[in-house]
Design an enzyme around this catalytic site. Structure first.
Site, PDB file in Angstrom:
ATOM      1  N   LYS A  93      17.744  58.526 -58.162  1.00  0.00           N
ATOM      2  CA  LYS A  93      17.188  59.878 -58.278  1.00  0.00           C
ATOM      3  C   LYS A  93      17.702  60.567 -59.535  1.00  0.00           C
ATOM      4  CE  LYS A  93      18.040  64.436 -56.260  1.00  0.00           C
ATOM      5  NZ  LYS A  93      19.133  65.033 -57.032  1.00  0.00           N
ATOM      6  N   ASN A  94      19.009  60.480 -59.771  1.00  0.00           N
ATOM      7  CA  ASN A  94      19.607  61.204 -60.883  1.00  0.00           C
ATOM      8  C   ASN A  94      19.289  60.592 -62.244  1.00  0.00           C
ATOM      9  OD1 ASN A  94      20.714  63.125 -59.190  1.00  0.00           O
ATOM     10  ND2 ASN A  94      22.661  62.042 -58.974  1.00  0.00           N
ATOM     11  N   ARG A 101      17.174  71.686 -58.584  1.00  0.00           N
ATOM     12  CA  ARG A 101      18.082  72.155 -59.632  1.00  0.00           C
ATOM     13  C   ARG A 101      17.827  71.436 -60.949  1.00  0.00           C
ATOM     14  NH1 ARG A 101      21.681  76.618 -59.471  1.00  0.00           N
ATOM     15  NH2 ARG A 101      22.827  76.518 -61.406  1.00  0.00           N
ATOM     16  N   CYS A 142      20.256  72.517 -54.264  1.00  0.00           N
ATOM     17  CA  CYS A 142      21.315  72.716 -53.285  1.00  0.00           C
ATOM     18  C   CYS A 142      22.257  73.833 -53.727  1.00  0.00           C
ATOM     19  CB  CYS A 142      22.123  71.425 -53.104  1.00  0.00           C
ATOM     20  SG  CYS A 142      21.202  70.076 -52.354  1.00  0.00           S
ATOM     21  N   ARG A 199      26.682  76.485 -60.755  1.00  0.00           N
ATOM     22  CA  ARG A 199      26.433  75.337 -61.643  1.00  0.00           C
ATOM     23  C   ARG A 199      25.787  75.935 -62.879  1.00  0.00           C
ATOM     24  NH1 ARG A 199      23.763  70.472 -58.253  1.00  0.00           N
ATOM     25  NH2 ARG A 199      22.706  72.057 -57.054  1.00  0.00           N
ATOM     26  N   PRO A 200      26.606  76.594 -63.714  1.00  0.00           N
ATOM     27  CA  PRO A 200      26.043  77.395 -64.798  1.00  0.00           C
ATOM     28  C   PRO A 200      25.240  76.568 -65.787  1.00  0.00           C
ATOM     29  CG  PRO A 200      28.413  77.087 -65.102  1.00  0.00           C
ATOM     30  CD  PRO A 200      28.081  76.558 -63.747  1.00  0.00           C
ATOM     31  N   ILE A 201      24.122  77.162 -66.227  1.00  0.00           N
ATOM     32  CA  ILE A 201      23.335  76.506 -67.265  1.00  0.00           C
ATOM     33  C   ILE A 201      23.724  77.052 -68.632  1.00  0.00           C
ATOM     34  CG2 ILE A 201      21.419  75.996 -65.711  1.00  0.00           C
ATOM     35  CD1 ILE A 201      19.942  78.385 -66.930  1.00  0.00           C
ATOM     36  N   ASP A 202      24.861  77.765 -68.659  1.00  0.00           N
ATOM     37  CA  ASP A 202      25.349  78.309 -69.933  1.00  0.00           C
ATOM     38  C   ASP A 202      25.548  77.202 -70.961  1.00  0.00           C
ATOM     39  OD1 ASP A 202      25.475  80.381 -68.202  1.00  0.00           O
ATOM     40  OD2 ASP A 202      27.592  80.858 -68.505  1.00  0.00           O
ATOM     41  N   ASP A 247      29.149  63.314 -55.436  1.00  0.00           N
ATOM     42  CA  ASP A 247      28.021  63.071 -54.530  1.00  0.00           C
ATOM     43  C   ASP A 247      28.358  62.065 -53.434  1.00  0.00           C
ATOM     44  OD1 ASP A 247      26.463  64.869 -55.860  1.00  0.00           O
ATOM     45  OD2 ASP A 247      25.124  63.406 -56.781  1.00  0.00           O
ATOM     46  N   ILE A 303      34.603  69.249 -58.713  1.00  0.00           N
ATOM     47  CA  ILE A 303      33.342  69.488 -59.411  1.00  0.00           C
ATOM     48  C   ILE A 303      32.651  70.744 -58.889  1.00  0.00           C
ATOM     49  CG2 ILE A 303      31.145  68.483 -60.125  1.00  0.00           C
ATOM     50  CD1 ILE A 303      33.596  66.965 -61.162  1.00  0.00           C
ATOM     51  N   ARG A 337      15.245  64.802 -50.460  1.00  0.00           N
ATOM     52  CA  ARG A 337      15.338  64.977 -51.911  1.00  0.00           C
ATOM     53  C   ARG A 337      16.025  63.782 -52.575  1.00  0.00           C
ATOM     54  NH1 ARG A 337      18.853  68.828 -53.119  1.00  0.00           N
ATOM     55  NH2 ARG A 337      18.350  68.343 -55.284  1.00  0.00           N
TER      56      ARG A 337
END
Length: 421
Positions: free
Chosen positions: A25-26, A95, A119, A124-127, A310, A332, A402
């Site tokens: 998936k990832n 996400r 989830c 989980r910053p997208i900065d 995970d 994490i 998912r």
């Protein structure tokens, strides 16, 4: 719909047999996003049937690509991109949808999308993503929950140092840099196998990426990328989950099509707990869990090649019925222990304090009504339910769908008493 459905498990059945490992998936999600960069048809083999992959294909179709699936092969024709805005509903479904920012912006020089969903595991910053793309020449403004992105002069190469080796940020930078003008260097890059798979795909299409799998990745922007045919790597987290399922039932399983090297952090822990693990041929892993299991001590999650976050939740289910005390330190995500309370409903002895969970093994679990609140937490509940006395009913299984392809069918094929209704 999965929201109304439940997975029902009558526990106590020993698992025996063979499980083919699904595609990752990832890896599938960034690869689907990468097809946007190409001028010709892309064929992705071993693409798992997952709701996240379906959402990614709907995003591609929304911006003008043509997608079709035949079994586990997805073909994308990205020749014509007719839109650059991803609808809010699709962004909220997963996400990883933020991964389309780099590829759409790189090809079209403009993009509009809302903040992603998925989830709820804490910040989980997208900065990291936004900062890196700005260094490459992007103009990004946040307005009313949307990211308004443009690159009037196109993207250019940059020297980017990540303060945290984020997988998503590394992938987004790679996608953005693949067609950018000049050379981009990513320092403190993520080293996960999925990063290597993305680089291999882009290079097959004519890209120029070096160093993937190491801490420094160098991308020389190409003028154009063609399409290609590519096989997605095996899913190491799904493989880990099924190894745990075999172990918790005292079973014997063979996984086929797995990646030995990617699973070493997991198989090392299972061997420490008393399982016998054998790897042979190309991607075959045999587990025998006839002996009583004991605690592996302390498990600290970390970025690759450390123990994967995970794989932590379903391992917690396994340690719940293993002799001794296990300490989990989650490095994490800060809200990664939501499944602990549900495992306690089965009779597990677990206490949580911040990012640390202490599990004292018990002799047995008893079936209960459970709710999955996230993907890997849902996998933990399924794992525990296989060993619990009586019947376990799990709702919220849209989360599980998912990341796991027909999980109840897979488990039933090796002897579990499990159904969806």
């Amino acid at each position: 719909m999965a929201e109304q459905q439940r997975i029902i498990i009558n526990g106590g059945k020993r698992l025996e047999g063979e499980i083919p490992v699904q595609g990752a998936k990832n890896s599938a999600l960034p690869l689907l996003a990468a097809t946007v960069l190409c001028s010709g048809e892309c064929v992705l083999h071993n693409c798992p049937h997952l709701s996240d992959c379906d959402a990614a294909c709907r995003i591609l179709e929304c911006i003008g690509c043509r997608c079709r699936r035949e079994k586990n092969t997805v073909t994308v024709d990205p020749t014509v991109i007719s839109g650059t805005e991803v609808p809010t509903q699709l962004m909220r479904e997963m996400r990883s949808s933020i991964i389309f920012l780099g590829s759409v912006l790189s090809r079209c020089h403009t993009c509009r999308l809302s903040f992603p969903g998925g989830c709820e595991l804490g910040p989980r910053p997208i900065d990291f993503h936004i900062k890196a793309l700005r260094e490459m020449g992007a103009v990004i403004e946040e307005r009313h929950g949307y990211l308004e992105c443009s690159a009037p002069k196109g993207l250019h190469g940059a020297r980017i140092t990540l303060s945290f080796s984020s997988v998503g940020a590394t992938e987004n930078i790679m996608l953005a840099a693949a067609l950018a003008d000049g050379v981009t260097e990513i320092h403190n890059a993520a080293r996960e196998p999925e990063i290597v798979d993305l680089a291999n795909f882009i290079n097959k299409c004519g890209g120029k990426i070096k160093g993937a799998g190491g801490s420094t990745v160098v991308i020389e922007g190409a003028e154009k990328l063609a399409g290609c045919e590519h096989r997605i790597i095996p899913d190491r987290i799904a493989a880990a989950t099924y190894l745990y399922c075999g172990a918790i039932t005292g079973g014997e399983l063979i996984l086929t099509g797995a990646d030995h090297a990617a699973l070493r952090p997991v198989t090392a822990v299972l061997e420490q707990m008393g399982c016998s693990i054998y790897t042979y041929g190309e991607g075959n892993i045999f587990i025998n869990a006839r002996r009583p299991l004991t605690s592996p001590g302390t498990i600290r999650t970390n970025v690759h090649p450390g123990f994967p976050t995970d794989a932590q939740p379903p391992l917690m289910a396994l340690t719940a019925v293993s002799a001794g005390t296990t300490v989990f330190v989650e490095n994490i995500f800060e809200n990664r222990f939501k499944h602990a309370g549900e495992l306690v409903r089965l009779g597990a002895n677990i206490s949580v304090e911040g990012r640390v969970a202490v599990v004292i093994g018990v002799k047995s679990l008893s079936g209960a009504e459970l709710v999955a609140t996230d993907l890997r937490g849902g996998a933990a509940l399924v794992t525990a339910g296989l060993a619990a006395d009586g019947t376990t009913r799990i709702s919220g299984i849209s989360h599980i769908d998912r990341g796991y392809e027909n999980i109840e069918q897979v488990l039933r094929s090796v002897g579990a008493d499990v159904k969806r209704q």
